[in-house]
Design a protein around this motif. Structure first.
Motif, mmCIF file in Angstrom:
data_model
loop_
_atom_site.group_PDB
_atom_site.id
_atom_site.type_symbol
_atom_site.label_atom_id
_atom_site.label_comp_id
_atom_site.label_asym_id
_atom_site.label_seq_id
_atom_site.Cartn_x
_atom_site.Cartn_y
_atom_site.Cartn_z
ATOM 1 N N LEU A 97 0.838 -1.193 0.000
ATOM 2 C CA LEU A 97 0.000 0.000 0.000
ATOM 3 C C LEU A 97 0.871 1.241 0.000
ATOM 4 O O LEU A 97 1.947 1.254 0.618
ATOM 5 N N LEU A 98 0.420 2.269 -0.675
ATOM 6 C CA LEU A 98 0.995 3.595 -0.546
ATOM 7 C C LEU A 98 0.165 4.379 0.460
ATOM 8 O O LEU A 98 -1.073 4.318 0.440
ATOM 9 N N ILE A 99 0.833 5.102 1.337
ATOM 10 C CA ILE A 99 0.149 6.068 2.193
ATOM 11 C C ILE A 99 0.289 7.412 1.501
ATOM 12 O O ILE A 99 1.387 7.964 1.383
ATOM 13 N N ASP A 100 -0.806 7.927 0.964
ATOM 14 C CA ASP A 100 -0.862 9.160 0.168
ATOM 15 C C ASP A 100 -0.096 9.002 -1.151
ATOM 16 O O ASP A 100 0.528 7.972 -1.405
ATOM 17 N N ALA A 101 -0.193 10.041 -2.000
ATOM 18 C CA ALA A 101 0.315 9.907 -3.368
ATOM 19 C C ALA A 101 1.226 11.032 -3.808
ATOM 20 O O ALA A 101 1.771 10.981 -4.911
ATOM 21 N N GLY A 117 -0.894 12.759 -7.038
ATOM 22 C CA GLY A 117 -0.199 11.666 -7.712
ATOM 23 C C GLY A 117 -1.077 10.528 -8.177
ATOM 24 O O GLY A 117 -0.616 9.654 -8.942
ATOM 25 N N LEU A 118 -2.345 10.517 -7.768
ATOM 26 C CA LEU A 118 -3.262 9.501 -8.283
ATOM 27 C C LEU A 118 -3.439 9.622 -9.790
ATOM 28 O O LEU A 118 -3.844 8.654 -10.449
ATOM 29 N N ASP A 119 -3.103 10.798 -10.350
ATOM 30 C CA ASP A 119 -3.304 10.986 -11.785
ATOM 31 C C ASP A 119 -2.434 10.061 -12.628
ATOM 32 O O ASP A 119 -2.768 9.757 -13.777
ATOM 33 N N SER A 120 -1.322 9.595 -12.074
ATOM 34 C CA SER A 120 -0.450 8.709 -12.835
ATOM 35 C C SER A 120 -0.294 7.326 -12.209
ATOM 36 O O SER A 120 0.383 6.467 -12.771
ATOM 37 N N LEU A 121 -0.928 7.103 -11.075
ATOM 38 C CA LEU A 121 -0.874 5.773 -10.460
ATOM 39 C C LEU A 121 -2.014 4.881 -10.935
ATOM 40 O O LEU A 121 -1.823 3.707 -11.205
#
Length: 287
Positions: free
Chosen positions: A66-70, A126-130
């Protein structure tokens, strides 16, 4: 009257945790934006410039990562233009989380998603590229859908799947409810609203017993913990949904500061104990 937050050190037992031996965490810095200490902590100096971190933390667990925040995304400049003018600040973007994962040869199939501490722009850009699932609770999902401060979240989350978790666990280190992500106590999400409707603290326990608390924006800088100071009045009014609840949750955090590494999202100093992500060993290579 004292302006410092009153908090007695936590003297109770620490919750039981059985992290797997392979659990690791890594800091993925994506850039900074500039503000003044006068806007960050009560009594801060206007001449004291602070570089606010925009970062993610990768938690590697054998059941999935998991990532915590992006952090900042590929289109962070566009995201900043979506903010109210008073909220914009000079910024420096480095590599996105997606770029860092690729450079490290990370296997994206291991990534379960991004567990957001809350949905403000500098945590979700950063969700835009994850393009991975978003782990979020119902209150924060509603906040992101309805609040003006959720505009960037609404843009970057479009088309992404949502993993909505519930606070199905007990009180945790003074916080009123919790969710044990993997069922082993290694990653526990605690309810810590006030900054937003469903903001959280993410507790991570490493195999060696070291504990971290990723507290989102309960305070923006470590000074808020070490000096027991909340945000200045104006910033509390602008940034926090429930000032009293933030104060209570910051006091709970301060109480843990001699037992846990406290990591406010926007203070680079707080990430010093967390290694950066390195390239994965080649198949058959040394480990």
């Amino acid at each position: 009257m004292s302006t410092r937050i009153s908090a007695e050190p936590w003297r109770g037992p620490l919750p039981e945790a059985h992290p797997p031996a392979s659990l690791r965490i890594h800091h993925l810095p994506t850039g900074t934006y500039e503000t003044r200490a006068a806007f960050a902590i009560r009594g801060g100096s206007f001449s004291d410039k602070r570089q606010f971190a925009a970062s993610a933390v990768l938690v590697q667990h054998p059941k999935g990562d998991l990532l915590i925040d992006a952090g900042f995304g590929a289109h962070v400049a566009d995201h900043i233009r979506m903010l109210a003018r008073m909220e914009r600040a000079p910024f420096t973007a480095t590599r996105t989380v997606a770029e860092q994962l690729n450079a490290a040869g990370y296997d994206r199939s291991r990534l379960l998603g991004v567990l957001v501490t809350h949905v403000h722009w500098d945590h979700v850009s950063g969700l835009d590229s994850l393009r991975v699932p978003i782990w979020i609770n119902r209150d924060e999902r509603r906040y992101g859908a309805e609040d003006a401060h959720g505009a960037v979240y609404r843009a970057v989350s479009e088309g992404l799947s949502i993993h909505e978790y519930t606070f199905d666990g007990p009180e945790y280190l003074g916080f009123p409810a919790s969710h044990d992500v993997f069922g082993d106590g290694s990653v526990v999400v605690a309810k810590a609203g006030g900054h937003t409707l469903g903001s959280v603290v993410v507790f991570v326990t490493l195999p060696e017993g070291e504990r971290f608390a990723f507290i989102g924006d309960l305070t923006w800088q470590l000074d808020g913990v070490t000096e027991r100071l909340e945000r200045p009045w104006l910033m509390r009014t602008v940034a926090d949904l429930d000032v009293g609840e933030v104060r209570t949750n910051l006091a709970r955090t301060i109480a843990l500061s001699d037992r846990t590494h406290i990591v406010p999202s926007h203070d680079l100093r707080a990430y010093a104990a967390i290694p950066l992500l390195s390239p994965e060993p080649a198949a058959g290579g040394a480990r």
